[in-house]
Design a protein around this motif. Structure first.
Motif: not given
Length: 308
Positions: A14-18
């Motif tokens: 997962d690439v999690v962008v906040a």
């Protein structure tokens, strides 16, 4: 049969962008507070949470032969977890971009990669010799949908396992055909683990309790509904309903909370908790998870009242 769980499904990076409510305009750039790389996929997260609760866990996922597999293997190196990552030569692994922002639900963009080619033929009989056999990330596994899931659950049932399904959200939406597909699959499922949005879409009914009761009675399946900050509800085939509210907490990161609920709910039941107590355990565990930074979640334990 071993006293554990086999989880079959999607495991990926997962690439999690906040802090992103929408995408920047074309040709522009935006700086966010963080972009992180972590283990992802419903099945992968579900398995890590089960193993973290010291429950014997086997994870079966199809992956590619790219460098992301090394990251997955490192993340899945846990004492109670046997990770069986089936490599597909010449194919990339799946990957998901998760976009998060305060005050709104997460959104996901996924590439299936090798997981698209997973079929019941990948599942050997020894993988099915567990107390529970769960299929997670159903809609991201085209080779496991429809008759393929029926084959898998039928084999698991013959082995003596209790069958578990967590579908996720269908990319095509809840069309009449998709609803019928899932309802047919539930004929061979003992425990269904939707969230309330998925339940509403499946049953075309925005009333959670009514939809869960009707689904459980018509399919003879135990339905445990995850309701986010409102907790969870449990419908049984005899028409019963129980609800467990969640405590108010400051949310640090909600990613993976549903998978944590699944793990705590099933592990508690396997250790002797009656279903309403297992529901309370799942809600308590998931609530503490969302209030804990991801790198510290290994320390989150089951509420002591449900431990045997």
């Amino acid at each position: 049969m071993t006293d554990g769980i086999t989880i079959i499904g999607n495991t990926n990076i997962d690439v999690v962008v906040a802090d992103t409510r929408d995408l920047p305009e074309p040709g522009t750039e935006r700086v966010v507070s963080s972009v992180s790389l972590r283990l992802g996929g419903s099945a992968g997260n579900f398995a890590v949470r089960c193993a973290g609760l010291d429950f014997p866990t086997t994870l079966v996922s199809r992956v590619g032969d790219d460098t992301s597999v090394m990251v997955l293997e490192a993340e899945l190196r846990l004492p109670s977890l046997q990770a069986r990552l089936l490599r597909t030569a010449g194919e990339p692994s799946g990957i998901t971009i998760a976009v998060e922002a305060p005050g709104r639900d997460r959104a996901f963009i996924s590439s299936l990669g090798a997981m698209a080619s997973m079929t019941p033929d990948d599942i050997t009989e020894d993988m099915l010799s567990s107390r529970y056999v769960a299929l997670a990330g159903y809609f991201l596994l085209p080779g496991m949908r429809g008759p393929a899931s029926a084959e898998l659950f039928g084999r698991a049932g013959l082995s003596g396992a209790r069958t578990v399904l967590d579908t996720g959200w269908p990319p095509e939406g809840w069309t009449p055909a998709t609803r019928q597909e899932v309802l047919s699959a539930l004929a061979l499922v003992d425990i269904f683990l939707p969230n309330d949005d998925e339940l509403h879409g499946l049953m075309d009914d925005g009333n959670t309790e009514r939809a869960a009761r009707r689904l459980s009675v018509t399919t003879n399946t135990l339905v445990a509904v995850k309701m986010g900050a409102r907790g969870a509800g449990l419908a049984s085939p005899d028409g019963g309903w129980s609800a467990q509210p969640a405590a108010r907490v400051d949310v640090v990161d909600s990613t993976g909370a549903g998978d944590g609920f699944n793990a705590a709910f099933l592990v508690s039941a396997a250790r002797g908790a009656v279903w309403p107590d297992a529901l309370a355990s799942g809600v308590g565990y998931a609530t503490e998870m969302v209030a804990t930074a991801p790198e510290r979640r290994a320390a989150v334990v089951l509420p002591t009242a449900t431990l045997s």
